[in-house]
Design an enzyme around this catalytic site. Structure first.
Site, mmCIF file in Angstrom:
data_model
loop_
_atom_site.group_PDB
_atom_site.id
_atom_site.type_symbol
_atom_site.label_atom_id
_atom_site.label_comp_id
_atom_site.label_asym_id
_atom_site.label_seq_id
_atom_site.Cartn_x
_atom_site.Cartn_y
_atom_site.Cartn_z
ATOM 1 N N LYS A 45 0.817 -1.208 0.000
ATOM 2 C CA LYS A 45 0.000 0.000 0.000
ATOM 3 C C LYS A 45 0.856 1.266 0.000
ATOM 4 C CE LYS A 45 -3.921 1.953 2.631
ATOM 5 N NZ LYS A 45 -4.817 1.726 3.793
ATOM 6 N N MET B 190 -7.081 8.725 3.261
ATOM 7 C CA MET B 190 -7.274 7.329 3.686
ATOM 8 C C MET B 190 -8.399 7.156 4.711
ATOM 9 S SD MET B 190 -3.476 5.668 3.542
ATOM 10 C CE MET B 190 -2.989 6.153 5.179
ATOM 11 N N SER C 297 -9.344 2.155 2.418
ATOM 12 C CA SER C 297 -8.401 2.844 1.562
ATOM 13 C C SER C 297 -7.375 1.936 0.895
ATOM 14 C CB SER C 297 -7.666 3.903 2.399
ATOM 15 O OG SER C 297 -6.982 3.295 3.490
ATOM 16 N N GLY D 271 -10.637 1.600 9.981
ATOM 17 C CA GLY D 271 -12.095 1.609 10.066
ATOM 18 C C GLY D 271 -12.703 0.600 9.108
ATOM 19 N N GLY D 272 -11.836 -0.278 8.587
ATOM 20 C CA GLY D 272 -12.268 -1.257 7.601
ATOM 21 C C GLY D 272 -11.450 -1.216 6.326
ATOM 22 N N SER D 273 -10.326 -0.512 6.344
ATOM 23 C CA SER D 273 -9.581 -0.230 5.106
ATOM 24 C C SER D 273 -8.910 -1.438 4.480
ATOM 25 C CB SER D 273 -8.529 0.856 5.361
ATOM 26 O OG SER D 273 -9.147 2.086 5.616
#
Length: 611
Positions: free
Chosen positions: A161, A210, A236, A258-260
């Site tokens: 990433k 992000m 993200s 948060g769930g990226s």
């Protein structure tokens, strides 16, 4: 300054034309004239500064893209073109285990074929719509390096990433102001992965700042979902999920606050795992905030983790990272070694599941994915018990929003942008964050209840120290409640819908910010969590009937969910698994059990055959 004189002179002349009445002296008039001139000067200077800053940021973006396009990949592409037995499909969709310990020549073939596939799928094909998943390419570096023969990940090709430090690359976090700084060294995580034998091929795209479930920014553009190029891969870590899903690499390294990791994995039909925060180093990774300062990371910390074609890839990532070599690179992480015994433990599982959090009802395809998973697990002899969502999903979402927005006015975002404009997908959040406080009670009364929770969760100007402390107390109470639940149930893990909807249409996530409560939960609780693909949306499931929803959910977001479901047939749906803190190996073991009983084999048809 001389260019400003005509403007200021004109303004002063207009002031001097004002009538001088009783009580208004020439001295006062001169003062008014001076103040007006000063304000005008400041306004014009600020406007000029903003324009110069915007031009500078555009230059940063264009120079970053130019560096990418001009980078030399001659050796690897020459090897590909001269090898008659290689195509862009040669190593696509192979499991992670296939790449372990390949002979040197085969290792070169892998790098060449996958590099060509990434270039084809991502952005290097003129006149063809692609995923646009890659920010930077490291094909020649990977090709010219010796093929790794040792280590847990020996020879496994990976992507990393954009925000995770790789030597010779930038870390933008989707911010234009970060596009011009090239880093000399790998971060601790990437250094550990290389020592374990991983081969870094490219960098995956992210969302601006992000904090959106999309991967779009002004530096690298917008990433698209390989299952449907009109839909988002999530964010993200959307670049990594798109690359893994489209058969470019078997393993991508993302991060999750948060769930990226889990949102992109679910949207793209692959496997994603968020470890317990503190078990994977972030040393050498950027934060998309001014000077990398993010104090709320102590409360809801981001954590790097894997996105993979199978659970084995997630397991190998963790096995490689939870090692003494990694701990020696960063003394802030928990020195808890990989527990192979726990992961390999046999026997039947004891599981619980909930169908809804009461905040955002899952669509019929999401509900079916969970039902099919539960049925398959029971058929395999595992014990699976339905439970009600503990507490209230409304509180979960409101608490996460309040913590994340506690500084007020999205100030951390704005400062981190350093003069760049927020992309359109942030408009709804920005409007809610900057609503004057005296208007908030009025607005919350006239809009629907769920969006009222979003508006009510923030405060213009930020929270007081006391208010923030009370929020922290609420977080502690929520964590205690869930810990007590696990103690009471005595289960290995809890399953639930990964997301209530399939991948969203491009550019629409700003209108559906409430749909991600299911992933926010594990971040608030600091739990390890993963997602496993289960099925795809059927033709008869392309709807989200308002009549099926609780009355307090028949609102703006529900109508946007209806739009999302239109033409969604064939999009992947997943289930989520979470366990208490530091029981990561158990979470992975349950993910493996789900993978085995479900046997999902879906692939994005547009990218199965690229010959």
């Amino acid at each position: 300054m001389s260019s400003l004189h005509p403007v200021l002179s004109l303004l002063r002349q207009e002031v001097l034309k004002l009538p001088i009445g009783e009580g208004f002296s020439v001295t006062g008039l001169n003062l008014a004239s001076a103040l007006l001139s000063l304000l005008a000067t400041r306004f014009i200077l600020n406007l000029g500064d903003k324009r110069r800053r915007a031009a500078y940021l555009r230059t940063c973006c264009s120079e970053a893209r130019l560096r990418r396009s001009e980078k030399d990949h001659h050796a690897v592409f020459k090897h590909f073109s001269s090898s008659q037995h290689l195509t862009v499909d040669t190593f696509a969709y192979y499991p992670v285990s296939y790449f372990l310990g390949l002979p040197a020549k085969k290792g070169k073939d892998v790098v060449a074929a996958l590099a060509q596939r990434i270039a084809t799928v991502s952005w290097r094909v003129e006149g063809k719509e692609t995923c646009n998943a890659v920010t930077e390419e490291l094909y020649n570096e990977a090709f010219e390096a010796p093929t790794p023969t040792k280590g847990v990940l020996r020879g496994v090709p990976i992507t990393v990433k954009d925000c995770i430090g790789v030597a010779g690359c930038v870390q933008t976090g989707g911010l234009a102001c970060r596009a011009n700084k090239v880093y000399d060294d790998d971060c601790a995580l990437v250094a550990t992965l290389r020592e374990a034998g991983a081969v870094v091929l490219a960098r995956g795209n992210v969302g601006q700042c992000m904090m959106l479930p999309e991967s779009k920014n002004n530096v690298w553009g917008e990433t698209k979902n390989p299952w449907n190029l009109g839909r988002s891969p999530g964010g993200s870590s959307g670049g990594e999920a798109a690359l893994v899903s489209s058969g470019c690499v078997p393993l991508g390294i993302g991060s999750d606050v948060g769930g990226s990791i889990r949102i992109p994995a679910a949207f793209c039909g692959v496997y994603g795992f968020k470890p317990t925060p503190g078990r994977v180093s972030k040393k050498g990774c950027m934060a998309p905030r001014f000077k990398d300062r993010n104090g709320m990371g102590l409360v809801i910390p981001a954590t790097p983790g894997p996105i993979s074609r199978d659970v084995d890839g997630c397991k190998l990532f963790c096995e490689a990272v939870w090692s003494k070599g990694h701990f020696d690179k960063d003394t802030t992480i928990v020195p808890k070694l990989w527990d192979g015994e726990e992961y390999e433990k046999g026997g039947k599982l004891k599981l619980a599941y909930f169908k809804t959090d009461g905040w955002f009802e899952p669509c019929s395809a999401s509900a079916r994915a969970l039902d099919e998973t539960v049925s398959a697990l029971k058929k395999a002899g595992h014990t699976v018990e339905e439970i009600s969502f503990p507490g209230n999903g409304w509180d979960t979402y409101a608490l996460y929003v309040a913590v994340a927005a506690s500084e007020g006015n999205m100030r951390n975002f704005s400062e981190g942008l350093e003069g760049e404009t927020l992309i359109d997908e942030y408009k709804a959040l920005y409007a809610a964050a900057n609503l004057p406080n005296f208007l908030r009670p009025i607005v919350t009364r006239v809009i629907d209840k769920r969006r009222a929770a979003l508006v009510g969760g923030g405060r213009s100007g930020g929270l007081t120290a006391y208010e923030l402390q009370q929020l922290m107390a609420d977080v502690v109470a929520m964590r205690s409640k869930w810990s007590e639940l696990y103690d009471k149930l005595g289960v290995d893990a809890i399953l639930h819908p990964a997301l209530p909807l399939p991948a969203m249409k491009l550019g629409t996530s700003g209108d559906l910010t409430g749909a991600f409560s299911y992933t926010l939960l594990a971040n608030l609780l600091l739990f390890p969590a993963g997602v496993v693909p289960v099925t795809t949306v059927r033709e008869d499931e392309q709807s989200y009937p308002l009549s099926d929803l609780p009355p307090n959910q028949r609102d703006f977001w529900a109508k946007k969910a209806q739009d999302c479901m239109e033409d969604s047939a064939g999009m992947p749906m997943a289930v989520a698994i979470m366990t208490p803190m530091y029981r990561d190996e158990t979470c992975l073991r349950v993910m493996k059990a789900v993978e085995e009983v479900v046997g999902f084999e879906g692939r994005p048809e547009a990218f199965v055959n690229q010959k």
